[in-house]
Design an enzyme around this catalytic site. Structure first.
Site, PDB file in Angstrom:
ATOM      1  N   ASP A 231       1.024  -1.118   0.072  1.00  0.00           N
ATOM      2  CA  ASP A 231       0.088   0.043  -0.131  1.00  0.00           C
ATOM      3  C   ASP A 231       0.825   1.157  -0.034  1.00  0.00           C
ATOM      4  OD1 ASP A 231      -2.870   0.959   0.307  1.00  0.00           O
ATOM      5  OD2 ASP A 231      -1.816   1.918   2.119  1.00  0.00           O
ATOM      6  N   GLU A 292       1.795  -0.679  -5.028  1.00  0.00           N
ATOM      7  CA  GLU A 292       0.687   0.380  -5.335  1.00  0.00           C
ATOM      8  C   GLU A 292       1.443   1.705  -5.341  1.00  0.00           C
ATOM      9  OE1 GLU A 292      -3.250   2.971  -3.958  1.00  0.00           O
ATOM     10  OE2 GLU A 292      -1.488   2.546  -2.639  1.00  0.00           O
TER      11      GLU A 292
END
Ligand code: NOJ
Ligand code: MG
Length: 572
Positions: A231, A292
């Site tokens: 993330d 990401e």
């Protein structure tokens, strides 16, 4: 020319990965994997509390095996106050009681492996929850608490420290700093949170933070995780001295086209991947990480490689507007980049952060979206779904790995009419934008059951619209032309024809009629009609076999490509 009808859909499961032999043994499986994103809150609820959970996911894994995906990626299911749907982690090595227990996680991973599905878990290293034990100690331990060094605490500016340490703003709106109050009631320093106030950023200058995350990686690798989705993978390391960002006339952080805010994409981040890669490589079974990372394209080669991460999401295809040039560029550029780094590109059309593609494509191509779908923005649902199906077939014909988001295989639309008081997205709460709840509505499994089969009690943490009933899994399975059967067929063919592998390069067809996008992969021809008219098929494709069509019904006239539709053909 002859178009042979595609094989009729059937209820029999199409062969999935080699069931029983654990995961498929292709070298570097992640290079062409189809990965299905599960958003645990909204996939399936086993205990009737209206919140999806791990046993619910485990019970539905056969659906994913039958769909024909290679792996699942689970969004966070760790202990969390759920201020950002679990991306606010209070304990990285435990399961939130809402979702089950560690034993449930073990059972899920074991069952997935039995079914031939790999499991990628989400790791959230940029920030924790403010309820993480270390952050609580940082606050409760007072000014000298050593845990304050693990986060980014700074004294404020201004005479009494009443101004934030710099001008950074949060991705979720408002300042990126919050001032704490010490136990004795005096105002204290400020802490940095690039996201919500409940998500304090870790201080990656501190060795203990590195150690903590190495342990987290090992914890999940030991439990059988096949990889990590990282993330905010470009966020952990902040620029030296935390300098002010340049602001524009409105006082907002100025982000020139193609660049990122000052707190993202700093070189120090790369060292983290160089530290993590040997850990992953020390485990058997090709454990991987996918980043990401929203970074300028030319920076990607720094993040990806044999000593760094395996791959990164490519969001350009998702952002490309409907049209020949836009979509072609969104394919050519990442493919060229992938060649340059020797890693496959990835493709994605939907995830838990963006408006579902069945709704996105229901607007004119120049439509400017805000954050989430506003109630008065009404997409053309039929057109949106037609184009979404066509775009999906285009995506699944390309080499590299493809990431699917739960519910897209049903053609689910974005839900716009969620009552405000039920919305949970922090950007809605902070700034009143619609936010991302509209793509997170619980899945419909059976059209006639309470909560459409999401939970046995009929409870659902977000209300499901009536149209979800018509789109439920049991209404589509075995139904010729349904979106679900199109996905199953496409995934089956993609595997059989090895479309995910790079051997047959993507070659674009030139000089096509206006509105037609065409490419070949060996003897497979992929055509996307982006126009509103049927387009006759070129003569040299006479006799080609129709492998798959995105339009729910067969082409109106033989030898044409329907408007807003894609075809996969095999040259005779
Ligand atoms: C990206 C995640 O996909 C999103 O859902 C989350 O809000 C932010 N990172 C912060 O963790
Ligand atoms: Mg539940």
């Amino acid at each position: 020319m002859t178009l042979h009808a595609p094989a009729p859909a059937s209820t029999a499961p199409l062969p999935g990965p080699d069931a029983g032999t654990a995961v498929h043994e292709a070298p570097e499986w992640w290079r062409d994997a189809v990965v299905y994103q599960v958003y645990p809150r909204s996939f399936a609820d086993s205990d009737g509390d209206g919140m999806g959970d791990l046993p619910g996911i485990t019970s539905r894994l056969p659906h994913l095996r039958d769909l024909g995906v290679d792996a699942i990626w689970l969004s966070p299911f760790y202990t969390s106050p759920q201020k950002d749907g679990g991306y606010d982690v209070a304990d990285y090595t435990d399961v939130d009681p809402r979702f089950g227990s560690l034993a449930d996680a073990d059972a899920l991973i074991a069952r997935a492996h039995e079914l031939g599905l790999r499991v990628i878990v989400d790791i959230v290293p940029n920030h924790s929850s403010d309820q993480h034990e270390l952050f609580r100690r940082a606050i409760e331990g007072g000014p000298g608490a050593p845990e304050r060094d693990l986060y980014v605490f700074r004294d404020g500016r201004g005479e009494h420290g009443e101004l934030p340490p710099n001008n950074w703003t949060s991705i979720f709106h408002g300042p990126a700093w919050t001032r704490i109050t010490e136990a004795d009631g005096t105002p204290g320093p400020w802490y940095l949170h690039i996201f919500d106030t409940s998500q304090p950023d870790w201080n990656w200058e501190h060795p203990a933070v590195h150690e903590l995350f190495q342990d987290v990686l090992r914890f999940w690798l030991d439990r059988g995780a096949d990889g990590f989705r990282v993330d905010v993978a470009h966020g952990m390391v902040k620029p030296e001295g935390l300098p002010d960002a340049t602001v524009n006339a409105e006082g907002l952080i100025d982000i020139p086209e193609g660049e990122v805010p000052v707190y993202f994409d700093n070189d120090g981040v790369l060292d983290i991947y160089r530290e993590w890669r040997p850990i992953l490589d020390s485990y058997e079974g090709e454990r991987m990480m996918v980043l990401e990372a929203w970074i300028p394209e030319h920076r990607l080669p720094l993040y990806i490689g044999p000593a760094e991460a395996h791959q990164s999401f490519n969001f350009g295809f998702l952002q490309a507007r409907w049209g020949v040039e836009t979509m072609r560029t969104a394919i050519e550029e990442p493919l060229a980049l992938a060649d340059a780094v020797g890693a496959p590109t990835t493709w994605v059309l939907s995830n838990h952060d963006v408006i579902r593609h069945a709704s996105r494509y229901g607007f004119p191509p120049d439509h400017a979206f805000g954050e989430g779908l506003a109630r008065d923005e009404v997409p053309d649902a039929e057109l949106g779904l037609l184009r979404a199906r066509a775009a999906t077939l285009l995506m699944l014909s390309l080499p590299g790995s493809a990431y699917l988001y739960q519910g897209e295989e049903l053609g689910l639309p974005e839900v716009a009419d969620i009552p405000d008081h039920l919305r949970e997205d922090p950007s809605h709460l902070r700034a009143g934008v619609p936010g991302r709840d509209g793509c997170r509505v619980p899945l419909p499994w059976s059209g006639d059951a309470p909560a459409f089969g999401f939970s046995s009690t009929g409870s659902s943490w977000l209300p499901q619209p009536a149209v979800f009933g018509e789109l439920a899994v049991d209404r589509q399975i075995g139904v010729e032309g349904s979106t679900l059967e199109m996905y199953r067929r496409a995934l089956h063919l993609r595997r059989e024809l090895r479309l995910g592998r790079p051997e047959a390069p993507v070659a674009f067809l030139e000089d096509l009629p206006e509105g037609l996008l065409g490419l070949t992969r060996g003897d497979v021809v992929v055509l996307v009609n982006t126009s509103e008219q049927e387009i006759p098929l070129a003569e040299d494709l006479a006799g080609a076999e129709l492998l798959l069509a995105s339009a729910p019904s067969a082409p109106a006239a033989p030898g044409t490509i329907p408007a807003d539709a894609a075809l996969w053909l095999r040259r005779a």
